[in-house]
Design a protein around this motif. Structure first.
Motif, mmCIF file in Angstrom:
data_model
loop_
_atom_site.group_PDB
_atom_site.id
_atom_site.type_symbol
_atom_site.label_atom_id
_atom_site.label_comp_id
_atom_site.label_asym_id
_atom_site.label_seq_id
_atom_site.Cartn_x
_atom_site.Cartn_y
_atom_site.Cartn_z
ATOM 1 N N CYS A 75 0.551 -1.194 -0.014
ATOM 2 C CA CYS A 75 -0.036 -0.319 -0.033
ATOM 3 C C CYS A 75 0.847 1.205 -0.160
ATOM 4 N N ILE A 76 1.045 1.925 -1.228
ATOM 5 C CA ILE A 76 1.402 2.806 -1.686
ATOM 6 C C ILE A 76 0.523 4.428 -1.243
ATOM 7 N N LEU A 77 1.275 5.611 -0.312
ATOM 8 C CA LEU A 77 0.771 6.978 -0.119
ATOM 9 C C LEU A 77 1.859 7.938 -1.021
ATOM 10 N N GLU A 78 1.191 8.645 -1.736
ATOM 11 C CA GLU A 78 2.474 9.556 -2.012
ATOM 12 C C GLU A 78 1.429 11.471 -1.447
ATOM 13 N N LEU A 79 2.460 11.725 -0.779
ATOM 14 C CA LEU A 79 1.914 13.330 -0.533
ATOM 15 C C LEU A 79 1.914 14.286 -1.431
ATOM 16 N N GLY A 80 1.621 15.531 -1.863
ATOM 17 C CA GLY A 80 2.405 16.192 -2.565
ATOM 18 C C GLY A 80 2.246 15.760 -3.584
ATOM 19 N N ALA A 81 1.460 15.416 -4.540
ATOM 20 C CA ALA A 81 1.567 14.501 -5.897
ATOM 21 C C ALA A 81 2.017 14.803 -6.728
ATOM 22 N N GLY A 82 1.266 16.332 -6.622
ATOM 23 C CA GLY A 82 1.820 16.617 -8.150
ATOM 24 C C GLY A 82 1.167 16.502 -9.716
ATOM 25 N N GLY A 83 1.137 15.896 -10.711
ATOM 26 C CA GLY A 83 0.999 15.164 -12.047
ATOM 27 C C GLY A 83 0.945 14.169 -11.568
ATOM 28 N N GLY A 84 1.630 13.363 -9.914
ATOM 29 C CA GLY A 84 1.400 11.978 -9.288
ATOM 30 C C GLY A 84 1.960 10.872 -10.287
ATOM 31 N N LEU A 85 3.211 11.350 -10.873
ATOM 32 C CA LEU A 85 3.926 10.253 -11.826
ATOM 33 C C LEU A 85 4.434 9.052 -10.832
ATOM 34 N N PRO A 86 5.195 9.745 -9.722
ATOM 35 C CA PRO A 86 5.300 7.839 -8.881
ATOM 36 C C PRO A 86 4.445 7.436 -8.685
ATOM 37 N N GLY A 87 3.263 7.498 -8.239
ATOM 38 C CA GLY A 87 2.288 6.269 -7.527
ATOM 39 C C GLY A 87 1.914 5.764 -8.239
ATOM 40 N N LEU A 88 1.415 6.680 -9.714
ATOM 41 C CA LEU A 88 0.943 5.994 -11.307
ATOM 42 C C LEU A 88 1.584 4.695 -11.621
ATOM 43 N N VAL A 89 3.114 4.982 -11.594
ATOM 44 C CA VAL A 89 4.204 3.286 -11.863
ATOM 45 C C VAL A 89 3.720 3.315 -10.418
ATOM 46 N N ALA A 90 3.457 3.443 -9.238
ATOM 47 C CA ALA A 90 3.253 2.182 -8.367
ATOM 48 C C ALA A 90 2.422 1.690 -9.042
ATOM 49 N N ALA A 91 0.887 1.876 -8.744
ATOM 50 C CA ALA A 91 0.337 1.209 -9.715
ATOM 51 C C ALA A 91 0.436 0.397 -10.599
ATOM 52 N N GLN A 92 1.173 0.761 -11.761
ATOM 53 C CA GLN A 92 1.555 0.040 -12.882
ATOM 54 C C GLN A 92 2.024 -1.232 -12.841
ATOM 55 N N ASN A 93 3.511 -1.078 -11.285
ATOM 56 C CA ASN A 93 4.342 -1.864 -10.653
ATOM 57 C C ASN A 93 3.557 -2.293 -9.384
ATOM 58 N N GLY A 94 2.450 -2.952 -9.702
ATOM 59 C CA GLY A 94 1.902 -4.131 -9.055
ATOM 60 C C GLY A 94 1.294 -3.709 -7.478
ATOM 61 N N ALA A 95 0.922 -2.120 -6.862
ATOM 62 C CA ALA A 95 0.887 -1.908 -6.287
ATOM 63 C C ALA A 95 -0.688 -2.671 -5.581
ATOM 64 N N LYS A 96 -0.955 -3.287 -4.575
ATOM 65 C CA LYS A 96 -2.619 -3.641 -3.876
ATOM 66 C C LYS A 96 -2.844 -2.452 -4.030
ATOM 67 N N LYS A 97 -2.728 -0.822 -2.845
ATOM 68 C CA LYS A 97 -3.306 0.617 -3.012
ATOM 69 C C LYS A 97 -2.331 1.614 -3.262
ATOM 70 N N VAL A 98 -2.906 2.150 -4.132
ATOM 71 C CA VAL A 98 -2.270 3.936 -4.334
ATOM 72 C C VAL A 98 -2.839 4.738 -3.628
ATOM 73 N N VAL A 99 -2.259 5.697 -2.834
ATOM 74 C CA VAL A 99 -3.341 7.056 -2.663
ATOM 75 C C VAL A 99 -2.511 8.272 -3.064
ATOM 76 N N LEU A 100 -3.310 8.881 -4.075
ATOM 77 C CA LEU A 100 -2.578 10.638 -4.451
ATOM 78 C C LEU A 100 -3.582 11.266 -3.878
ATOM 79 N N THR A 101 -2.166 11.661 -2.972
ATOM 80 C CA THR A 101 -2.941 13.442 -2.446
ATOM 81 C C THR A 101 -1.795 14.784 -2.555
ATOM 82 N N ASP A 102 -2.425 15.202 -2.659
ATOM 83 C CA ASP A 102 -1.987 17.424 -3.044
ATOM 84 C C ASP A 102 -3.590 18.389 -2.054
ATOM 85 N N TYR A 103 -2.212 18.874 -1.646
ATOM 86 C CA TYR A 103 -3.895 20.136 -1.504
ATOM 87 C C TYR A 103 -4.585 20.379 -1.996
ATOM 88 N N PRO A 104 -6.335 20.241 -0.974
ATOM 89 C CA PRO A 104 -7.431 20.188 -1.639
ATOM 90 C C PRO A 104 -7.565 20.978 -1.956
#
Length: 264
Positions: A75-104
């Motif tokens: 399970c992966i959490l990205e803080l201040g994700a911006g465009g979200g690239l690292p989290g997207l790559v994590a999802a493509q590499n088989g992460a069980k869950k990815v939560v992308l967050t940025d300023y609301p």
């Protein structure tokens, strides 16, 4: 008012000058050797710097692609994700869950959701979620996104080019401490839960203040170690300061106490 007299209505006196239109979104491509490229949409302009695809995000994505075991079935959490690239790559590499967050703010979260839809398969999209979040604030919504069998926390927290926000070091550390999973005997992986911090010294004269993040972390009981450096063209070539420093991305791993990752 008689014909020919100048109209001095308050509506004219206090009319604001027209604001310049918001620049349109831009796109940046993360190029890979064997996997499909990712096309990341970036907001046209934003005071939180979300309109750039930072070198740290490129280095982070490459690191995940080269070491997929750090995200697979985790399970992966990205803080201040911006465009979200690292989290997207994590999802493509088989992460069980990815939560992308940025300023609301709608423009940031909508852009993250666009990048999810445009770059991930439907199966991958089912394993990713976007949320607005302010660092250091309660984490109820973030934790509720976890699968029931991983409710203790996230195995990996991604901080990509965030520590130049010196005033936010304490808030970032607080969120990491609240969200990171504890390692338990039942873990089915030899990789300890960790925070990965990738960054560049964009202002070399403030490098020591950037590194103050890790001094604070060590003071709070984290084990911090640099694990990778990568060179890229500097983000802002005309900026002052030594170009070699500004062109280098540093990657650090943070684990709790004396529990160290057994991978890489």
């Amino acid at each position: 008012m008689q014909d020919g007299e100048e109209d001095l209505s308050l509506g004219d006196v206090f009319t604001e000058p027209p604001r310049p239109p918001t620049p349109p979104p831009t796109f940046a491509t993360y190029t890979r050797n064997t996997l499909p490229d990712l096309k990341i949409r970036l907001v046209g302009s934003h005071p939180l710097w979300a309109h750039h695809l930072w070198n740290a995000a490129l280095a982070f994505a490459s690191y995940i692609d080269s070491n997929p075991e750090i995200v697979r079935n985790r399970c992966i959490l990205e803080l201040g994700a911006g465009g979200g690239l690292p989290g997207l790559v994590a999802a493509q590499n088989g992460a069980k869950k990815v939560v992308l967050t940025d300023y609301p703010e709608a423009v940031l979260i909508d852009n993250l959701e666009f990048n999810v839809r445009q770059n991930l398969s439907l199966d991958e999209q089912d394993r990713i979620e976007t949320q607005g979040y302010i660092w250091g604030q309660p984490i109820n919504n973030i934790m509720q996104a976890l699968p029931k069998d991983a409710s203790t926390g996230f195995h990996l927290i991604i901080l990509s080019d965030l520590i130049f926000n010196h005033s936010q070091h304490d808030a970032l550390l607080k969120t990491c401490d609240m969200c990171l999973a504890s390692r338990t005997p039942s873990d089915n992986t030899s990789i300890a839960p960790c925070v990965l911090v990738f960054y560049s010294h964009h202002r070399p004269h403030l490098a020591d203040r950037d590194l103050g993040f890790f001094r604070k972390a060590r003071g709070a009981g984290w084990v911090c170690e640099e694990i990778v450096t990568r060179k890229y063209p500097p983000m802002f070539p005309e900026d002052p300061g030594e170009e070699e420093v500004r062109a280098t991305v540093h990657g650090w791993r943070m684990t709790r106490g004396d529990v160290r990752s057994l991978s890489h």
